[in-house]
Scaffold this motif. Sequence first.
Motif, PDB file in Angstrom:
ATOM      1  N   VAL A 388       0.836  -1.209   0.000  1.00  0.00           N
ATOM      2  CA  VAL A 388       0.000   0.000   0.000  1.00  0.00           C
ATOM      3  C   VAL A 388       0.867   1.252   0.000  1.00  0.00           C
ATOM      4  N   ALA A 389       1.968   1.230   0.745  1.00  0.00           N
ATOM      5  CA  ALA A 389       2.864   2.394   0.771  1.00  0.00           C
ATOM      6  C   ALA A 389       3.490   2.639  -0.591  1.00  0.00           C
ATOM      7  N   ALA A 390       3.892   1.566  -1.265  1.00  0.00           N
ATOM      8  CA  ALA A 390       4.500   1.725  -2.588  1.00  0.00           C
ATOM      9  C   ALA A 390       3.501   2.277  -3.600  1.00  0.00           C
ATOM     10  N   ILE A 391       2.282   1.733  -3.586  1.00  0.00           N
ATOM     11  CA  ILE A 391       1.260   2.225  -4.522  1.00  0.00           C
ATOM     12  C   ILE A 391       0.921   3.676  -4.221  1.00  0.00           C
ATOM     13  N   THR A 392       0.804   4.008  -2.936  1.00  0.00           N
ATOM     14  CA  THR A 392       0.507   5.383  -2.563  1.00  0.00           C
ATOM     15  C   THR A 392       1.583   6.334  -3.063  1.00  0.00           C
ATOM     16  N   ALA A 393       2.842   5.953  -2.874  1.00  0.00           N
ATOM     17  CA  ALA A 393       3.939   6.836  -3.283  1.00  0.00           C
ATOM     18  C   ALA A 393       3.974   7.038  -4.793  1.00  0.00           C
ATOM     19  N   VAL A 394       3.761   5.970  -5.545  1.00  0.00           N
ATOM     20  CA  VAL A 394       3.839   6.065  -7.009  1.00  0.00           C
ATOM     21  C   VAL A 394       2.688   6.895  -7.567  1.00  0.00           C
ATOM     22  N   VAL A 395       1.465   6.612  -7.102  1.00  0.00           N
ATOM     23  CA  VAL A 395       0.291   7.294  -7.651  1.00  0.00           C
ATOM     24  C   VAL A 395       0.213   8.739  -7.162  1.00  0.00           C
ATOM     25  N   ALA A 396       0.659   8.998  -5.943  1.00  0.00           N
ATOM     26  CA  ALA A 396       0.536  10.342  -5.382  1.00  0.00           C
ATOM     27  C   ALA A 396       1.577  11.299  -5.908  1.00  0.00           C
ATOM     28  N   PHE A 397       2.688  10.800  -6.415  1.00  0.00           N
ATOM     29  CA  PHE A 397       3.808  11.677  -6.764  1.00  0.00           C
ATOM     30  C   PHE A 397       3.496  12.699  -7.852  1.00  0.00           C
ATOM     31  N   PRO A 398       2.828  12.346  -8.949  1.00  0.00           N
ATOM     32  CA  PRO A 398       2.643  13.341 -10.019  1.00  0.00           C
ATOM     33  C   PRO A 398       1.735  14.505  -9.645  1.00  0.00           C
ATOM     34  N   ASN A 399       0.811  14.312  -8.711  1.00  0.00           N
ATOM     35  CA  ASN A 399      -0.174  15.347  -8.373  1.00  0.00           C
ATOM     36  C   ASN A 399       0.301  16.123  -7.143  1.00  0.00           C
ATOM     37  N   PRO A 400       0.474  17.429  -7.251  1.00  0.00           N
ATOM     38  CA  PRO A 400       0.978  18.184  -6.092  1.00  0.00           C
ATOM     39  C   PRO A 400       0.040  18.145  -4.897  1.00  0.00           C
ATOM     40  N   TYR A 401      -1.264  17.948  -5.126  1.00  0.00           N
ATOM     41  CA  TYR A 401      -2.211  17.937  -4.013  1.00  0.00           C
ATOM     42  C   TYR A 401      -2.244  16.589  -3.285  1.00  0.00           C
ATOM     43  N   THR A 402      -1.751  15.534  -3.911  1.00  0.00           N
ATOM     44  CA  THR A 402      -1.621  14.261  -3.216  1.00  0.00           C
ATOM     45  C   THR A 402      -0.196  14.043  -2.719  1.00  0.00           C
ATOM     46  N   ARG A 403       0.736  14.755  -3.305  1.00  0.00           N
ATOM     47  CA  ARG A 403       2.137  14.590  -2.895  1.00  0.00           C
ATOM     48  C   ARG A 403       2.424  15.301  -1.579  1.00  0.00           C
ATOM     49  N   GLN A 404       1.742  16.405  -1.333  1.00  0.00           N
ATOM     50  CA  GLN A 404       2.026  17.146  -0.119  1.00  0.00           C
ATOM     51  C   GLN A 404       1.361  16.530   1.098  1.00  0.00           C
ATOM     52  N   ASN A 405       1.821  16.912   2.254  1.00  0.00           N
ATOM     53  CA  ASN A 405       1.257  16.398   3.495  1.00  0.00           C
ATOM     54  C   ASN A 405      -0.224  16.734   3.590  1.00  0.00           C
ATOM     55  N   THR A 406      -1.020  15.801   4.124  1.00  0.00           N
ATOM     56  CA  THR A 406      -2.475  15.973   4.136  1.00  0.00           C
ATOM     57  C   THR A 406      -2.899  17.166   4.982  1.00  0.00           C
ATOM     58  N   SER A 407      -2.242  17.382   6.108  1.00  0.00           N
ATOM     59  CA  SER A 407      -2.598  18.529   6.940  1.00  0.00           C
ATOM     60  C   SER A 407      -2.325  19.836   6.209  1.00  0.00           C
ATOM     61  N   GLU A 408      -1.211  19.909   5.502  1.00  0.00           N
ATOM     62  CA  GLU A 408      -0.915  21.111   4.725  1.00  0.00           C
ATOM     63  C   GLU A 408      -1.911  21.285   3.585  1.00  0.00           C
ATOM     64  N   LEU A 409      -2.356  20.175   3.007  1.00  0.00           N
ATOM     65  CA  LEU A 409      -3.368  20.255   1.954  1.00  0.00           C
ATOM     66  C   LEU A 409      -4.668  20.839   2.501  1.00  0.00           C
TER      67      LEU A 409
END
Length: 772
Positions: A388-409
């Motif tokens: 799950v961590a690997a999939i999250t990292a790969v899919v979240a990386f291209p989008n700046p709103y998923t790449r940043q910390n959730t609290s900051e978002l």
Amino acid sequence: MEEEDAAADPYLPYDGGGDTIPLQEIPKRGSNYAMSNGGGAPSSTTHLLDFLEEPIPGVGTYDDFHTIDWVREKCKDRERHRKINSKKKESAWEFTKSLYDAWCSGRPDRHRRRLDERPEGGRVSERHVVQPRAVLLDVQRDHLRRAGQVPSVEELGRADPGAGGGPRLVHHELLHVHLLGSVVRLPRRLSGQGVRPIKTILSGFIIRGYLGKWTLMIKTITLVLAVASGLSLGKEGPLVHVACCCGNIFSYLFPKYSKNEAKKREVLSAASAAGVSVAFGAPIGGVLFSLEEVSYYFPLKTLWRSFFAALVAAFVLRSINPFGNSRLVLFYVEYHTPWYLFELIPFILLGVFGGLWGAFFIRANIAWCRRRKSTRFGKYPVLEVILVAAITAVVAFPNPYTRQNTSELIKELFTDCGPLESSQLCQYRSQMNGSKSFSDNPNRPAGPGVYAAMWQLCLALIFKIIMTIFTFGLKVPSGLFIPSMAIGAIAGRIVGIAMEQLAYYHHDWFLFKEWCEVGADCITPGLYAMVGAAACLGGVTRMTVSLVVIVFELTGGLEYIVPLMAAVMTSKWVGDAFGREGIYEAHIRLNGYPFLDAKEEFTHTTLAREVMRPRRSDPPLAVLTQDDLTVEELQATINETSYNGFPVIVSKESQRLVGFALRRDITIAIENARRKQEGIMLNSRVYFTQHAPTLPADSPRPLKLRSILDMSPFTVTDHTPMEIVVDIFRKLGLRQCLVTHNGRLLGIITKKDILRHMAQMANQDPESIMFN
């Protein structure tokens, strides 16, 4: 009769198992406890009968995975209080002890911030914050230094997916997997739970070690790493667990709480309020959260104690200043425009979305967790977390709103656009020259940056929905508040921008004509994000009052309580239309915890005799007689059954009820008697009466067990409606209830019987929901 727990059943560990908890064996004849027959005169026999009137170590305690007796614990506390008050005038020492008894009635955010913060355009001063992800980037730098490549912090922290995306994606992926690998190396049983078992423990269930010092240490370490890993999870639920660990450990410093399980749960209720106060910077919301969502028993004195604990927690948090903004909360906002009456329509629509999302999430997450438990995939939790961590990292990386910390978002989505904001969400076109510039007028046409942000937010919404379903329930500390708020904030910001542009281009519509003048402040998209966050969190947890208070404390938006209330109430109504259970209650039921939800109504017309055991096809009820049992017969009854308690009657013929004796107390009392007294044989008589009859001189010394007998067990008649019985079990915290007819004992109803009956009435298989 089916083997039942006459004292809350032989409950099993929540992670599985189907066998009852074994009884500690009573020593047989020939063991070290079997003494010689000493005989004795009647006078000495009567004297020996009273040796058990002194407190016996271990009597009144509970086995692991058993339910406490709330009524007995409250009686013990009242007796202790009366004893202290009666002795405080005898000496200065006793008076000091009474004062001590009266008195005792009375940092994770900072570490997480250091681990997960990233720079976004220099908006946060470097004086207050460590370099973005400094601790984690040091790990990357060490790896790269060995390879001869040492990029700067700026190169690692400021990602442009289009420039050097491949190497940066690898670094991003390694960072996530490295942190999650560190988490899952620690004991998994202690790292994956949160509010769900806390609710069960506060309802009176015993889970040994779950709130101990090792759990506290492991949970604190894994919480920091899990939140910093970038998974779709939060820290609020685990922080409640951490706070309850602290409360449990400190309670052992005071005998008033350490020796009384009911009083200890008052401390845990206050600790859970402090946990929410620290997690959100919302002390009042923390108290209401403990009252509405977590606590099972919440007397008035616990209310102000929880208030004091939350106050101290908030004061300490403010002195630490973990967010570097001199405020208690990260999401503090200042909106400059009021809300208008017509905006209640989109607010209610956001509430509908929140309710639908909550219902969908609960069903999808429970279905996935049930599949995890029933397939081989659940046997490899480490592999699941890393995957799950690997999939999250790969899919979240291209989008700046998923790449940043959730609290900051969430903070960015809540923020109102102003001249100093550089977010892509604030790239509006100026009405004077059409360029991308900022204007004091919030009602202006959106620029290309805003439209691009809308598409990215839509993709981020889909990503967050999917990943939160698969992330919540992993064997890592996982909170649900922040991911749910992020989903709602994204949806709310999208709706807010849409309403803003609708008001700008169609200001002559009847909806906007009276309220929105051309060039005047009208729509605040950040407010919609805040309302959406509350609606989605309410749809998942089904909280109402505490949620509204938490959100307005979290944001400082006191003026916007009515929109929050409308959205939260709507989300609850919509969610309840698909099922009344919140996510915590659903997981409690999935794990088989013995929890009677006070929110769930019982409206069926069954009677106590239809639920009690034994039933017609069952063997007779296992009972003890008050004065014609021997130790050997009592031992055989205990060894041949697995009940955790036995009704005591006058005789087999009369079936008149005398009291109730717990299996554990009987075992401890017999062992204590054999260890400390001579002449206790297997053929010694056992008495539950106040006065024993005169025995022949050559008889073995009898054993008096009246001191462990509950002389006032709770009873109902066989014609009592089950609606009343269920209400009694909830409000009094009963473990068992005896059923009588004209004073004669008929059967017993245990907490497990209640849960099974409620499952049957809901057309569920009762065996499929108990301890799966």
